[in-house]
Design an enzyme around this catalytic site. Sequence first.
Site, PDB file in Angstrom:
ATOM      1  N   PHE A 169       4.229   4.522  18.694  1.00  0.00           N
ATOM      2  CA  PHE A 169       4.453   5.696  19.848  1.00  0.00           C
ATOM      3  C   PHE A 169       3.955   5.220  21.196  1.00  0.00           C
ATOM      4  O   PHE A 169       3.320   5.824  21.949  1.00  0.00           O
ATOM      5  CB  PHE A 169       3.848   6.954  19.287  1.00  0.00           C
ATOM      6  CG  PHE A 169       4.386   7.444  17.851  1.00  0.00           C
ATOM      7  CD1 PHE A 169       5.561   7.864  17.806  1.00  0.00           C
ATOM      8  CD2 PHE A 169       3.451   7.045  16.855  1.00  0.00           C
ATOM      9  CE1 PHE A 169       5.907   8.197  16.658  1.00  0.00           C
ATOM     10  CE2 PHE A 169       3.860   7.170  15.428  1.00  0.00           C
ATOM     11  CZ  PHE A 169       4.961   8.010  15.284  1.00  0.00           C
ATOM     12  N   PHE A 286       5.092  16.581  29.188  1.00  0.00           N
ATOM     13  CA  PHE A 286       6.523  16.108  29.045  1.00  0.00           C
ATOM     14  C   PHE A 286       7.229  17.754  29.525  1.00  0.00           C
ATOM     15  O   PHE A 286       8.206  17.832  29.142  1.00  0.00           O
ATOM     16  CB  PHE A 286       6.929  15.924  27.682  1.00  0.00           C
ATOM     17  CG  PHE A 286       6.786  14.170  27.535  1.00  0.00           C
ATOM     18  CD1 PHE A 286       5.715  13.692  27.508  1.00  0.00           C
ATOM     19  CD2 PHE A 286       7.936  13.575  27.548  1.00  0.00           C
ATOM     20  CE1 PHE A 286       5.544  12.176  27.581  1.00  0.00           C
ATOM     21  CE2 PHE A 286       7.829  12.177  27.676  1.00  0.00           C
ATOM     22  CZ  PHE A 286       6.614  11.353  27.423  1.00  0.00           C
ATOM     23  N   CYS A 297      14.389   4.061  25.139  1.00  0.00           N
ATOM     24  CA  CYS A 297      14.059   4.579  24.209  1.00  0.00           C
ATOM     25  C   CYS A 297      14.693   5.784  23.996  1.00  0.00           C
ATOM     26  O   CYS A 297      15.753   6.167  23.014  1.00  0.00           O
ATOM     27  CB  CYS A 297      12.483   4.721  23.841  1.00  0.00           C
ATOM     28  SG  CYS A 297      11.657   3.065  23.761  1.00  0.00           S
ATOM     29  N   ARG A 364      15.887  -0.418  32.276  1.00  0.00           N
ATOM     30  CA  ARG A 364      16.996  -0.157  31.149  1.00  0.00           C
ATOM     31  C   ARG A 364      17.202   1.469  31.117  1.00  0.00           C
ATOM     32  O   ARG A 364      16.308   2.099  31.116  1.00  0.00           O
ATOM     33  CB  ARG A 364      16.556  -0.550  29.890  1.00  0.00           C
ATOM     34  CG  ARG A 364      16.631  -2.142  29.613  1.00  0.00           C
ATOM     35  CD  ARG A 364      16.112  -2.655  28.257  1.00  0.00           C
ATOM     36  NE  ARG A 364      14.784  -2.579  28.320  1.00  0.00           N
ATOM     37  CZ  ARG A 364      14.198  -2.731  27.043  1.00  0.00           C
ATOM     38  NH1 ARG A 364      14.814  -3.011  26.113  1.00  0.00           N
ATOM     39  NH2 ARG A 364      12.663  -2.746  27.280  1.00  0.00           N
TER      40      ARG A 364
END
Length: 483
Positions: A169, A286, A297, A364
């Site tokens: 994680f 978040f 991810c 990415r």
Amino acid sequence: MKQPKPKDDSPKGLMSKAISIAVVGSGYVGLVAAVCFAEMGHDVICVDNDERKVKALQGGDSLIHEHYLPELLERYRNGKVRFTTDLADATRTCSAIFIAVGTPQSETGDADLSYVEAVACEIARSLTTYKVIVEKSTVPVYTNEWISRALVRNGIDRELFDVVSNPEFLREGTAVADFLHPDRIVVGADSERAGNLLRDIYAPLTTGEYYKREDGIPGICSVAEPPPLLLTSTKSAEIIKHASNAFLALKISFINAVSNLCETADANVEQVAKGIGLDTRIGPKFLRPGIGYGGSCFPKDVAAFRSVADQMGIDFSLLTEVEKINVQQKKRFVSKVRAALWNLRGKKLGVLGLAFKGDTDDIRESPAIEIVKMLIAEGCSIAAFDPAAISRTEQVLPASANLRYASDAYDAASDADALLILTDWSEFGELDLKRLDQSLRYSIIIDGRNLYDPQVVADQGFTYISVGRPAAHPVRDLAAASH
Ligand code: UGA
């Protein structure tokens, strides 16, 4: 002749027994895991089939921008961590083999597991005594069964190995601290023997022993509050990884949708996020709105989890909505730029940020780069700056008539019609606004990461447009508008 003293890099004061570990793959997860296992006192062989990478790592080049990685690499390389291309030797020597190779997204959205399969087959060629094979890469449920099948098909006795799932994680940028100070350690093991080996490997953390060290990496865990180890079935552990990433992506898309609503209603999403985040059932993390999630991810894992559900006949179209909101969020940002500048063709824009988030050089699936591409397609010319990601970006987006790479934030702003903030590097939130004002052609900041207090920026003479908050204008503009 006097023999040179062997390198004494054993971490001081660790009591747990050292276990010999192989880590296959030296990407973000593999490399961080390798040096952190050494930091926990274990003996590690890190295997990669890319000889150039292995040489670079042996020479002390950490290859990625990651906090604490250079220090740990320096401490353990060619000692408690050896880098090699020889998987056969690593298989023979080590008790546990962690597979941390890439699982890129295939054209259909599934995870491409061909690298995992290749490693499993290669392990089978040299496996003669009992080993625990650990999936560290993000993989869909049932992968452990496929790895077992691959080994058995290659002639390995089922008694000679167990396959365990031990998902990671780690966030890029804080991966070392996340590894050594995790919220939880998840071990999916269907055999007691394998589960016990993993418990031993993580004992320096779970017993709190590691946190006694004065030279340990600082973080949220302590002797009094060591991380819990959750033992589950292998399938549950595989699902925990995908479900965690999908849920975090969902949280981001949710707050982004709420931020759009706030913009229309003239409310403030920061206040709304605080208001909902104070509910302990929801939590404050978040819930930062922005230009959509990116990285290696979330986009891949949401797609892979949706694909797993599809294959099992489960309707999980909620995840399709998560993706849809994420795509729209980038387009919405470009619309904001258009709304602020009228026509985009021929506009000169300063861009701050290319990495998919701050504190990393990883580009990415970076929403910043997608937005830069969209703006160039609309006829804008861009001067872009990022503290770490320029050289990686140049490889996919070379400088051209419409794209220049700037030497700093003020250079990017130089003579621009507006300044866009696309990555949440902390230094972008601490700019000298007076200097920026002098560099820009028009004093307009369009901030996709909400790094500033709108009023503070407007007080310095800027029009400031952010996400989910009312736009702020300098007093002189407001006065002009009222006449
Ligand atoms: C993510 C997870 O956070 C890790 O737990 C997981 O181990 C890792 O994926 C993985 O599967 O390997 P990472 O991709 O490094 O880690 O980055 P995050 O910090 O999670 O950010 C992902 C994206 O979401 C970034 O583009 C970031 O800017 C965005 N984000 C994050 C938001 O837009 N808002 C937020 O509130 C948080």
